[in-house]
Design a protein around this motif. Structure first.
Motif, PDB file in Angstrom:
ATOM      1  N   GLU A 507      16.797 -13.935  17.196  1.00  0.00           N
ATOM      2  CA  GLU A 507      18.149 -14.367  16.839  1.00  0.00           C
ATOM      3  C   GLU A 507      19.160 -13.881  17.871  1.00  0.00           C
ATOM      4  N   ALA A 512      22.011 -19.300  19.092  1.00  0.00           N
ATOM      5  CA  ALA A 512      23.336 -19.839  19.414  1.00  0.00           C
ATOM      6  C   ALA A 512      23.950 -20.243  18.091  1.00  0.00           C
ATOM      7  N   GLY A 513      24.450 -19.255  17.350  1.00  0.00           N
ATOM      8  CA  GLY A 513      24.889 -19.513  15.989  1.00  0.00           C
ATOM      9  C   GLY A 513      23.691 -19.812  15.119  1.00  0.00           C
ATOM     10  N   ASP A 514      23.704 -20.945  14.440  1.00  0.00           N
ATOM     11  CA  ASP A 514      22.581 -21.333  13.588  1.00  0.00           C
ATOM     12  C   ASP A 514      21.418 -21.896  14.388  1.00  0.00           C
ATOM     13  N   THR A 531      19.414 -26.443  22.622  1.00  0.00           N
ATOM     14  CA  THR A 531      18.625 -25.743  21.615  1.00  0.00           C
ATOM     15  C   THR A 531      17.630 -26.710  20.988  1.00  0.00           C
ATOM     16  N   ARG A 558      23.369 -25.949   6.345  1.00  0.00           N
ATOM     17  CA  ARG A 558      24.206 -26.097   7.542  1.00  0.00           C
ATOM     18  C   ARG A 558      23.482 -26.915   8.615  1.00  0.00           C
ATOM     19  N   ARG A 562      24.000 -31.223  10.572  1.00  0.00           N
ATOM     20  CA  ARG A 562      24.141 -31.486  12.008  1.00  0.00           C
ATOM     21  C   ARG A 562      23.517 -32.815  12.430  1.00  0.00           C
ATOM     22  N   ALA A 575      24.348 -26.597  22.260  1.00  0.00           N
ATOM     23  CA  ALA A 575      24.986 -25.513  21.516  1.00  0.00           C
ATOM     24  C   ALA A 575      26.501 -25.522  21.663  1.00  0.00           C
ATOM     25  N   GLU A 576      27.018 -25.956  22.811  1.00  0.00           N
ATOM     26  CA  GLU A 576      28.460 -25.925  23.046  1.00  0.00           C
ATOM     27  C   GLU A 576      29.181 -27.105  22.406  1.00  0.00           C
TER      28      GLU A 576
END
Length: 612
Positions: A507, A512-514, A531, A558, A562, A575-576
């Motif tokens: 992690e 990268a967050g989730d 990712t 979550r 996406r 991720a960005e």
């Protein structure tokens, strides 16, 4: 023309091939007559050179779309400055009656039907049909026939187009202008090949039959939990990735969509990966679709008549795998070249596939209560002997691993764990027969001894004390999200302190967050890939197995948010920006969604069928 975001695309299909349709109604990807056939429309990979079947409406001010419930029939509603019009897209598929024991359960018509119906006011626009055969490597001709059907030809291939409004031909393109009042329509039918009636008069009957096919299929889904719509959409997507004539399951509908922008990580995924397809089978079994699982076993039986002696990493749907070549005349999505045709990874050594296949086989046999069809059962002793023999012979050899690294081979931890999983599954399969017809007791004991030795080895050699985690390969400091996958197969105890430490390190280093990257090492390729979406879902499973159910559920919810507006996922997520990356729709991702929805239901003490 600007390349559309990958998330803009919806998919339709007929269990032989698929078509991708953008939010604005442009059909930008279609390979005929099967998933890995030469593309007829490929504006997806080059908006200028690649052909498309476009809907050009005047004055569009809003768009909404959905699939008809329980189907792969796409509906897009366009609001214009003067009215509202509904576009219905599907590939006709008629259920076979009776459904045979083996083989296709439906009859595809090799058509794309596009039905436009004005619902309010007045709408005007054009259909524009411009195929570019053989990946736009050959010239296209177009000729109008006396019945109004346009015949397109190129490189020995052909396609017909017919519409309820006149089609005008010019320079390899057909256009049909229309102006519709409320209650009026403008249908367009595309048909593969040069012969026969395109079927314009059958569109209503085909629509009813296709809707009936998909709704009947969806009605057999056994999952009734809180994520039913998400699970069902993933199941319907996986069904689209099947190739009914052979029983194969392709990894994705597309080729060449990049995993890194900029970069050169662009691959062809229209083939049958043993790993992806086997675990898609597991997802089907988890939802009660045992026939789809048996159909993949049929594919393997025909593709590998050696019954496991010469198991391959990947297969073409028919015939040998093509060599990997570069289509250097194509610009690539957002200019991200090269566009690759074929896949050189087919020559790699990836020994985890023996374990992967045995897991899927065990899961299928459990689902049918170890009473499979005769054609499966008759080959089991030989298949078990060959697959376990491979595992024992190669247990100490390096390989390229699950991520198909194109460098030196390694003693990869995920591979070793899957070898243990394979032997454990083989022993369970063999012990299911008290008469020992699948393997003698001494052979089963040999598998179990080898499994214990492999497990002890990867637990000892895979742990890196300096890193404080299980790492990618023996003695390496590199972290690898595939270790989480090994936990899901109980190659490790999810509650152990070392697994908890590994999850925390992954992690921290790959998160990268989730979302999770697969790895962060220099793999010799250009660009930084996005990712890997399936890895994030593996994290859900590890949390669930570690009794962190509330975290697992929140993360799962979550992640499924996406997807695009239709619930579809590509292979990766930037991720960005949050944009989808890689080939789409990706079977591996949708399989992970299904299996982890089922896992969460089981975590709550319910079966997939009765979870609320």
């Amino acid at each position: 023309m600007t390349d559309r975001p990958i998330a803009d695309y919806a998919v339709i299909g007929d269990t032989c091939t698929t078509a991708l349709i953008a939010r604005d109604g442009s059909l930008d990807w279609l390979c005929w007559p099967r998933h890995d056939g030469p593309a007829v429309f490929l504006a997806l990979l080059d908006a200028d050179r690649g052909g498309a079947c476009r809907l050009a409406l005047d004055g569009v001010i809003g768009t909404e779309r959905r699939y008809r419930p329980g189907t792969n029939i796409l509906e897009t509603v366009f609001a214009t400055e003067t009215g509202r019009v509904r576009l219905t897209d599907f590939m006709p598929l008629v259920r076979r009656e009776p459904v045979p024991e083996e083989g296709p359960d439906g009859r595809p018509e090799a058509r794309v039907v596009r039905r436009l119906a004005c619902e309010a006011g007045t709408v005007a626009g054009r259909w524009i049909v411009r195929p570019t055969f053989d990946y736009a490597r050959v010239a296209t001709t177009a000729e109008a026939g006396p019945d109004g059907t346009v015949l397109f030809r190129g490189g020995g291939d052909a396609m017909r187009a017919t519409a309820t409004v006149p089609l005008d031909v010019r320079e390899g393109t057909a256009e049909a202008a229309f102006r519709l009042e409320a209650g009026e329509g403008a249908d367009l039918v595309l048909a593969h090949g040069a012969e026969g009636d395109a079927g314009l008069g059958q569109t209503e009957a085909w629509l009813r039959a296709t809707e009936a096919y998909w709704q009947e299929w969806s009605g057999r889904c056994t999952y009734r939990g809180p994520y039913r719509e998400t699970v069902l959409r993933s199941a319907l997507t996986l069904k689209l990735l099947t190739h009914a004539p052979s029983g194969g399951i392709v990894a994705a509908a597309t080729m060449g969509l990049p995993e890194a922008v900029p970069g050169n990580r662009n691959y062809d995924y229209r083939y049958v990966w043993m790993r992806d397809a086997s675990f898609t089978v597991t997802a089907f079994v988890n939802l009660g679709y045992d026939r789809e699982a048996a159909e993949f076993l049929r594919f393997l039986r025909n593709a590998d008549p050696s019954r496991g002696r010469h198991l391959q990493l990947m297969y073409a749907l028919e015939g040998p795998m093509p060599d990997e070549t570069i289509l250097d005349h194509l610009r690539g999505w957002r200019g991200t070249a090269p566009v690759r045709l074929g896949n050189a990874a087919s020559d790699q050594r990836q020994f985890d596939i023996y374990g992967e296949f045995l897991v899927a086989l065990h899961h299928y046999l459990e689902a049918v209560e170890f009473d499979p069809p005769v054609k499966v059962n008759d080959h089991l002793p030989e298949a078990l002997a060959h697959l376990t023999g491979h595992i024992i012979a190669r247990r100490r050899e390096p390989d390229h691993g699950i991520w198909e690294l194109r460098g030196d081979m390694r003693q990869i931890l995920h591979t070793k764990a899957m070898l243990w999983v394979g032997l454990d599954c083989a022993a369970q399969i063999a012990r299911s027969d008290p008469e020992h017809r699948l393997a003698p007791p001494e052979k089963i004991a040999e598998w179990e001894r080898a499994a214990a030795e492999i497990r002890a080895e990867y637990h000892a050699e895979g742990w890196n004390e300096a890193v404080g985690a299980y790492t990618m390969d023996y003695g390496s400091p590199d972290l690898d999200a595939a270790v989480l996958r090994a936990v899901l197969f109980r190659a490790f105890d999810a509650r152990s302190p070392r697994v908890a430490a590994t999850l925390a390190r992954i992690e921290d280093a790959l998160g990268a967050g989730d979302l999770l990257y697969r790895y962060r090492l220099d793999d010799g390729l250009e660009g930084e890939e996005a990712t890997f979406t399936a890895c994030a879902f593996w994290r859900v499973g590890c949390l669930a197995l570690a009794d962190r159910g509330a975290e697992a559920t929140a993360l799962f919810e979550r992640l499924i948010a996406r997807g695009n507006d239709l619930g579809l996922f590509a292979e990766e997520i930037d991720a960005e920006t949050g944009e989808q990356r890689g080939n789409v729709p990706q079977g591996f991702t949708h399989m992970a969604i299904i299996n982890h929805a089922v896992r969460l239901a089981q975590m709550d003490g319910h079966s997939p069928a009765d979870a609320e």
